[in-house]
Every structure is written in structure tokens, then in C-alpha cells.
Design an enzyme around this catalytic site. Structure first.
Site, PDB file in Angstrom:
ATOM      1  CD  GLN A  84      -2.874   1.023   2.448  1.00 45.42           C
ATOM      2  OE1 GLN A  84      -2.812   0.066   3.214  1.00 45.42           O
ATOM      3  NE2 GLN A  84      -3.723   2.032   2.628  1.00 45.42           N
TER       4      GLN A  84
ATOM      5  CB  CYS B 153      -5.849  -1.389   3.393  1.00 46.24           C
ATOM      6  SG  CYS B 153      -7.208  -0.749   4.415  1.00 46.24           S
TER       7      CYS B 153
ATOM      8  CG  HIS C 174      -4.870  -1.228   8.267  1.00 42.47           C
ATOM      9  ND1 HIS C 174      -4.676  -0.662   7.027  1.00 42.47           N
ATOM     10  CD2 HIS C 174      -3.824  -2.072   8.454  1.00 42.47           C
ATOM     11  CE1 HIS C 174      -3.560  -1.131   6.485  1.00 42.47           C
ATOM     12  NE2 HIS C 174      -3.027  -1.992   7.335  1.00 42.47           N
TER      13      HIS C 174
ATOM     14  CG  ASN D 180       0.228  -3.790   7.621  1.00 45.10           C
ATOM     15  OD1 ASN D 180      -0.724  -3.355   6.977  1.00 45.10           O
ATOM     16  ND2 ASN D 180       0.979  -3.020   8.378  1.00 45.10           N
TER      17      ASN D 180
ATOM     18  CD1 TRP E 204      -0.410   0.424   5.311  1.00 44.30           C
ATOM     19  CD2 TRP E 204       0.206   0.356   7.462  1.00 44.30           C
ATOM     20  NE1 TRP E 204      -1.312   1.161   6.032  1.00 44.30           N
ATOM     21  CE2 TRP E 204      -0.961   1.141   7.350  1.00 44.30           C
ATOM     22  CE3 TRP E 204       0.773   0.176   8.719  1.00 44.30           C
ATOM     23  CZ2 TRP E 204      -1.574   1.743   8.452  1.00 44.30           C
ATOM     24  CZ3 TRP E 204       0.156   0.765   9.820  1.00 44.30           C
ATOM     25  CH2 TRP E 204      -0.997   1.540   9.679  1.00 44.30           C
TER      26      TRP E 204
END
Length: 345
Positions: free
Chosen positions: A68, A74, A243, A268, A270
Site C-alpha cells: 500500500q 487497503c 485497516h 499487512n 503496508w
């Protein structure tokens, strides 16, 4: 679409998408999200201008997962993982054999398909991507020269009207758009309901709240399991108000005491660490299982991944979304019965 510039092989000009141009109209809808601060800072570049040898998908599928960027999508990126687990669905969404960079047939655009209102809708975009300082500012792959995620994200943004309209959404919505299948949603909230509360809820609501991972064992390799938090859990203080993350696998391991512990590996989007739970690297909980198992499981953790046990999973996350797997004939496999039935696609 119109032609502009010259092709890699010098044969024909590269296409520019006039329906979804490389300007603010494609980025912003009402400038109500945090990406509004990017006004004036974004430039658009084709993959061959970003790296020397761009590819659509990397040879190592483990490096194909989404990472991301500055866009709060997300939910969409988590759903994209289903494509990496099901090649036939990937080929439906991203038709194979499209001309790539370095091919004389390459014209600077790509075709994608999304399931919309009962049929597969085709969306074509050029490959000019939003960047800051010649680096992708929204989604990317863990492999820096792979662009399937960034291009698919652009097509999905075009479908919705702008990148900004991808800010916040539901994993289940994106799963249906990417598969033509079905997705179900559970709450992992407090299950300690008294008799009065139980009477106020019908049996379907109660069943949905009681997620049993054992029901998913026969489809776990093909289904998509995503978890989300609506507040900052204690183990992930960096996570925002909402998230979404992916459950990559789960398994039962025997503790030194003889009891079984169910562990879940979470990714995740991220693409970096954000967890401080009991099963972090070198955490004390690893000493409760066989050292060989502990070493094996820790070696599976890629960038942005971490392990939790089931109790921690249920206490730290609020919701779970499960996408039904589809076989190559377009049939759904029920996560309750394993029976296949006709679905979209």
C-alpha cells in the site's frame, strides 16, 4: 484513447487515455481525503520510465503481493490477494498475452475486467501511473519492477471515477468485483451475550458472529480470509481507525505442554512491521513450542507479516471477511459444505 509519443520499437505511437487522463480529474473527486495534500506534487510516468525492465508479474509469486502507498485502499489491495491464489481468476481479471514493455506490439495500454451487475465489464487504461519524484505514490508490488497491482488499481479507480473514491471501502465489495463470486462477513466482537441479548438476535446473526476456522479447512488454500480493525488494537498502535489485513495461513501446532495452539500468519498491506504482540520475532511465546517448529514458522514471515495465536486474533481484530473460492468452471465451493454451485463468470 489517443496516440502520443513513440512506441518502444518505433512502430506506432503510445496511447493516452482521454477518458481517464493523467491529471487531477482522475486523482480527486472532492478533495475530501488526505491525498488532497498531494495537489501539484504528482507526475505521471509509464513503467519503462520508472525502472529499466518492467514486468507485469514477477517470476517469484511471493514478490507479487501488493504494497500500500499513500492511498487508503487497503480493502482493495487485500482482495487482490485472491488473484495470486487462483490463476484462472487472475487470467479473467487480467487477460493474458497482452503486449508488454519491449514488445513491438506494446501500445501503452492494458485491459482489465471487473464483475459488475452480473457480467464482466472491460476497463482499458493507459499505463501512465501517478508518481512523486518518479516513484509510485499509490500501490506497488514488493518486486519494484512489477506493475500488475498499480495498473489494476488504476483501472479500478477509473471504474469508480477517481483514485480518491477508492479511499475506504469493504473487502467483500472488492472480492465480488474481482471474482464474480460471493463473500461473507463476520464480527469478532464480544460473544459473551446474556440470555436476553441472545433472544434479541436470530440464529443467523448468532451463527455469523461465531466464526469457526475449522469450517474453512477444506477451502483454506483457495479462499481469501481478511481481517480488519475499526480501532487501534493494543498490539498494533500504528494502525488507524480502519485497516484491513490478510490472513495468509493458519495451522495448529503442539505446545511443549501437550496442548494445541492455533497460529495465524497475517500480512499487512503496508508492507512493514506494525505489530507488538506475543508472537513477534524472539517473543517469549515461541519458547512454548518445539524449537524446530518455531524456527520453521518464523522463516515463513515475509516483509510486513507477523504471527498471532487465535485468542490474540479474536481480541485484536473486529471483523473477518471470507471470499468463497471459485473453480475454473466458475462454480463456487461453499465454505460450509464444500459443495460447488454456479456463480458469476
Amino acid at each position: 484513447m489517443k496516440e502520443a509519443g513513440s512506441a518502444v520499437c518505433g512502430a506506432e505511437a503510445l496511447v493516452e487515455d482521454q477518458e481517464f487522463p493523467s491529471d487531477n480529474s482522475s486523482l480527486f473527486s472532492d478533495s475530501s481525503t488526505p491525498i488532497a495534500k498531494l495537489h501539484g506534487n504528482i507526475t505521471w510516468h509509464r513503467p519503462q520510465e520508472i525502472c529499466q525492465s518492467p514486468v507485469l508479474l514477477p517470476d517469484n509469486i511471493n514478490l507479487a503481493h501488493a504494497k500500500q502507498g499513500l492511498l487508503g485502499d487497503c480493502w482493495f489491495l487485500c482482495a487482490c490477494t485472491v488473484l495470486l491464489r487462483n490463476r484462472h481468476i487472475l487470467n479473467k481479471v487480467i487477460p493474458p498475452d497482452q503486449p508488454l514493455w519491449g514488445d513491438c506490439r506494446y501500445r501503452g495500454f492494458f485491459l482489465f475486467r471487473f464483475w459488475q451487475q452480473g457480467y464482466w465489464m472491460e476497463v482499458t487504461v493507459d499505463d501512465r501511473l501517478p508518481c512523486i519524484n518518479s516513484t509510485l505514490c499509490f500501490s506497488s508490488c514488493h518486486s519494484p519492477n512489477a506493475f500488475w497491482v498499480a495498473l489494476l488499481e488504476k483501472a479500478y479507480a477509473k471504474l469508480h471515477g477517481s483514485y480518491e473514491r477508492l479511499w475506504a471501502g469493504q473487502v467483500s465489495e472488492a472480492l465480488v468485483d474481482l471474482t464474480g463470486g460471493l463473500a461473507e462477513h463476520w464480527s469478532l466482537g464480544d460473544l459473551s451475550l446474556d440470555e436476553g441479548q441472545m433472544a434479541d438476535r436470530d440464529s443467523e446473526q448468532i451463527r455469523r458472529r461465531r466464526l469457526d476456522l475449522n469450517r474453512l479447512n477444506h477451502v483454506k488454500d483457495n479462499c481469501l480470509l481478511s481481517c480488519s480493525t475499526n480501532s487501534s488494537p493494543g498490539g498494533a498502535s500504528e494502525l488507524g481507525q480502519y485497516h484491513a489485513l490478510n490472513v495468509m495461513e493458519w495451522l495448529d501446532v503442539k505446545a511443549e505442554s501437550g496442548s494445541e495452539i492455533r497460529l495465524l500468519r497475517i500480512k499487512n498491506p503496508w508492507g512493514r512491521g506494525c505489530w507488538g504482540g506475543r508472537w513477534i520475532e524472539d517473543g517469549a511465546s515461541w519458547r512454548s513450542i518445539d524449537p524446530k517448529w518455531a524456527s520453521e514458522l518464523q522463516s515463513r514471515v515475509a516483509e510486513g507479516e507477523f504471527w498471532v495465536d487465535e485468542a490474540e486474533f479474536r481480541s485484536q481484530f473486529d471483523d473477518v471477511t471470507v471470499g468463497y473460492p471459485l473453480n475454473e468452471e466458475g462454480y463456487l465451493r461453499s465454505i460450509y459444505t464444500a459443495i460447488s454451485c454456479q456463480a458469476g463468470g
